[in-house]
Design a protein around this motif. Sequence first.
Motif, PDB file in Angstrom:
ATOM      1  N   ASP A 197       0.810  -1.216   0.000  1.00  0.00           N
ATOM      2  CA  ASP A 197       0.000   0.000   0.000  1.00  0.00           C
ATOM      3  C   ASP A 197       0.849   1.275   0.000  1.00  0.00           C
ATOM      4  N   SER A 198       2.153   1.124  -0.112  1.00  0.00           N
ATOM      5  CA  SER A 198       3.098   2.249  -0.159  1.00  0.00           C
ATOM      6  C   SER A 198       3.092   3.109   1.094  1.00  0.00           C
ATOM      7  N   SER A 199       2.581   2.593   2.191  1.00  0.00           N
ATOM      8  CA  SER A 199       2.462   3.396   3.404  1.00  0.00           C
ATOM      9  C   SER A 199       3.807   3.688   4.065  1.00  0.00           C
ATOM     10  N   ASN A 200       4.847   2.942   3.713  1.00  0.00           N
ATOM     11  CA  ASN A 200       6.150   3.137   4.360  1.00  0.00           C
ATOM     12  C   ASN A 200       7.099   4.013   3.548  1.00  0.00           C
ATOM     13  N   VAL A 201       6.587   4.732   2.555  1.00  0.00           N
ATOM     14  CA  VAL A 201       7.460   5.545   1.712  1.00  0.00           C
ATOM     15  C   VAL A 201       8.235   6.596   2.501  1.00  0.00           C
ATOM     16  N   PRO A 202       7.616   7.387   3.394  1.00  0.00           N
ATOM     17  CA  PRO A 202       8.411   8.397   4.117  1.00  0.00           C
ATOM     18  C   PRO A 202       9.549   7.785   4.933  1.00  0.00           C
ATOM     19  N   ARG A 203       9.261   6.733   5.696  1.00  0.00           N
ATOM     20  CA  ARG A 203      10.311   6.101   6.488  1.00  0.00           C
ATOM     21  C   ARG A 203      11.353   5.448   5.593  1.00  0.00           C
ATOM     22  N   LEU A 204      10.908   4.833   4.525  1.00  0.00           N
ATOM     23  CA  LEU A 204      11.822   4.185   3.575  1.00  0.00           C
ATOM     24  C   LEU A 204      12.783   5.211   2.986  1.00  0.00           C
ATOM     25  N   LEU A 205      12.258   6.366   2.594  1.00  0.00           N
ATOM     26  CA  LEU A 205      13.084   7.404   1.994  1.00  0.00           C
ATOM     27  C   LEU A 205      14.122   7.918   2.985  1.00  0.00           C
ATOM     28  N   ALA A 206      13.703   8.144   4.227  1.00  0.00           N
ATOM     29  CA  ALA A 206      14.636   8.632   5.244  1.00  0.00           C
ATOM     30  C   ALA A 206      15.735   7.624   5.512  1.00  0.00           C
ATOM     31  N   ASP A 207      15.370   6.352   5.616  1.00  0.00           N
ATOM     32  CA  ASP A 207      16.354   5.308   5.898  1.00  0.00           C
ATOM     33  C   ASP A 207      17.341   5.156   4.746  1.00  0.00           C
ATOM     34  N   ALA A 208      16.828   5.165   3.508  1.00  0.00           N
ATOM     35  CA  ALA A 208      17.698   4.992   2.347  1.00  0.00           C
ATOM     36  C   ALA A 208      18.625   6.189   2.176  1.00  0.00           C
ATOM     37  N   TYR A 209      18.101   7.402   2.387  1.00  0.00           N
ATOM     38  CA  TYR A 209      18.950   8.581   2.231  1.00  0.00           C
ATOM     39  C   TYR A 209      20.031   8.625   3.307  1.00  0.00           C
ATOM     40  N   GLU A 210      19.695   8.203   4.515  1.00  0.00           N
ATOM     41  CA  GLU A 210      20.706   8.156   5.578  1.00  0.00           C
ATOM     42  C   GLU A 210      21.833   7.203   5.206  1.00  0.00           C
ATOM     43  N   ALA A 211      21.466   6.066   4.596  1.00  0.00           N
ATOM     44  CA  ALA A 211      22.485   5.107   4.171  1.00  0.00           C
ATOM     45  C   ALA A 211      23.382   5.710   3.089  1.00  0.00           C
ATOM     46  N   LEU A 212      22.794   6.458   2.162  1.00  0.00           N
ATOM     47  CA  LEU A 212      23.587   7.085   1.109  1.00  0.00           C
ATOM     48  C   LEU A 212      24.482   8.181   1.675  1.00  0.00           C
ATOM     49  N   ALA A 213      23.918   9.003   2.565  1.00  0.00           N
ATOM     50  CA  ALA A 213      24.663  10.146   3.092  1.00  0.00           C
ATOM     51  C   ALA A 213      25.759   9.733   4.069  1.00  0.00           C
ATOM     52  N   SER A 214      25.682   8.528   4.628  1.00  0.00           N
ATOM     53  CA  SER A 214      26.677   8.107   5.610  1.00  0.00           C
ATOM     54  C   SER A 214      27.993   7.671   4.970  1.00  0.00           C
ATOM     55  N   THR A 215      28.006   7.583   3.654  1.00  0.00           N
ATOM     56  CA  THR A 215      29.229   7.248   2.923  1.00  0.00           C
ATOM     57  C   THR A 215      29.674   8.461   2.114  1.00  0.00           C
ATOM     58  N   VAL A 216      30.890   8.934   2.393  1.00  0.00           N
ATOM     59  CA  VAL A 216      31.446  10.084   1.682  1.00  0.00           C
ATOM     60  C   VAL A 216      32.701   9.620   0.961  1.00  0.00           C
ATOM     61  N   GLU A 217      32.701   9.765  -0.337  1.00  0.00           N
ATOM     62  CA  GLU A 217      33.827   9.305  -1.148  1.00  0.00           C
ATOM     63  C   GLU A 217      34.321  10.433  -2.033  1.00  0.00           C
ATOM     64  N   LEU A 218      35.621  10.659  -2.035  1.00  0.00           N
ATOM     65  CA  LEU A 218      36.241  11.645  -2.921  1.00  0.00           C
ATOM     66  C   LEU A 218      36.789  10.919  -4.140  1.00  0.00           C
ATOM     67  N   LYS A 219      36.321  11.307  -5.325  1.00  0.00           N
ATOM     68  CA  LYS A 219      36.748  10.658  -6.560  1.00  0.00           C
ATOM     69  C   LYS A 219      37.410  11.692  -7.470  1.00  0.00           C
ATOM     70  N   HIS A 220      38.201  11.189  -8.385  1.00  0.00           N
ATOM     71  CA  HIS A 220      38.883  12.090  -9.321  1.00  0.00           C
ATOM     72  C   HIS A 220      38.610  11.673 -10.759  1.00  0.00           C
ATOM     73  N   SER A 221      38.755  12.619 -11.660  1.00  0.00           N
ATOM     74  CA  SER A 221      38.595  12.366 -13.089  1.00  0.00           C
ATOM     75  C   SER A 221      39.802  11.588 -13.606  1.00  0.00           C
ATOM     76  N   PRO A 222      39.746  11.101 -14.848  1.00  0.00           N
ATOM     77  CA  PRO A 222      40.921  10.416 -15.410  1.00  0.00           C
ATOM     78  C   PRO A 222      42.174  11.281 -15.319  1.00  0.00           C
ATOM     79  N   LEU A 223      43.284  10.655 -14.949  1.00  0.00           N
ATOM     80  CA  LEU A 223      44.520  11.395 -14.703  1.00  0.00           C
ATOM     81  C   LEU A 223      45.319  11.594 -15.989  1.00  0.00           C
ATOM     82  N   PRO A 224      46.037  12.721 -16.088  1.00  0.00           N
ATOM     83  CA  PRO A 224      46.941  12.911 -17.228  1.00  0.00           C
ATOM     84  C   PRO A 224      48.054  11.855 -17.197  1.00  0.00           C
TER      85      PRO A 224
END
Length: 329
Positions: A197-224
């Motif tokens: 019934d899609s009733s858990n969308v708000p909680r689902l969104l908060a939980d998923a975004y927290e999982a995404l935001a808890s990982t911080v990665e610094l990446k670089h473009s192809p190197l010369p």
Amino acid sequence: CGVSCGVPGLSRVPVPGLGSFVEKPVLPFSSTGPQPRPCPRGGDPCEAAAAFRHELALSGRAGAFAERVGGLRSAANLDAPESGFDAVLQAAVCGDHLGWGSATRVLLFCSDDAWHSAGDGKLGGITRPSDTRCHLDASGHYTAEHRHDYPSVGLLAQVLEAADIQLIFAVTRPVVPLYEELSRELPRAVVRELRGDSSNVPRLLADAYEALASTVELKHSPLPPNISLSIESHCGGAPGPPRPHGGLCTGVRVNQEVTFTVRARAASCPLPPGLVTLRVPGLQGALQLELGARCPCRGAPQRARAPPRHGGTPECRSPQSATVSDQPE
């Protein structure tokens, strides 16, 4: 309550937008008859199938979002897989229509079945591959649904990374394992189970975004050529080990500061000027580094003179006899 009512656990209420997808309106994927046929559930007439419709641009009008969701009508296709890949690609490349702006970009993908991908369009006579361009008309309809095949997983990954979009798959239990496999092939994608019934969308969104935001990665473009980078992560404890391909901090909390130390090494000298871009996926903005090398003279005590004005070649000499070879104009 929908997403527009507020998402628990997030410091700011997300700005909602809306799109819908079912299937390409082509046999054998969808019914193409003139009369709308009853939908499998409820018996009401089905809305005409569409690979993607942009329903509502991103805005702060929560009331408009709730009203538009309530106005959606049921639609159906003939086979099980859906045109979700078409929808994700258009949502990623049609920024002017959707109004992504410079904020953090999160795409919530809701489905109860699998997807069509590149090659499946041949069953309906569609052989032209996706061109990764926006094909929305003024009403938000995806106009190339008859002409372009579904995108591949690899193409979808490229488009999502270029648009810096974080993808949350909210899918019903039977297809969770399928989407978990898919998420491993896409940048910054997570999977959460969606109730019927899609009733858990708000909680689902908060939980998923927290999982995404808890990982911080610094990446670089192809190197010369002849350049290597070493990135050291400072995540609040002891510095992490230097990594050649990017810095990584996990378990990051709200308002926690993380830093990265970047060291560049040249394998040879002289070194042609080059550019390297550093960015954190999921956050807007990037840092561009202009790289060069100061090449020491061989032997000591010596010094290098500035390049001559007329295109000559600089030479290293001792301080008592430092000269440059110059060419007359």
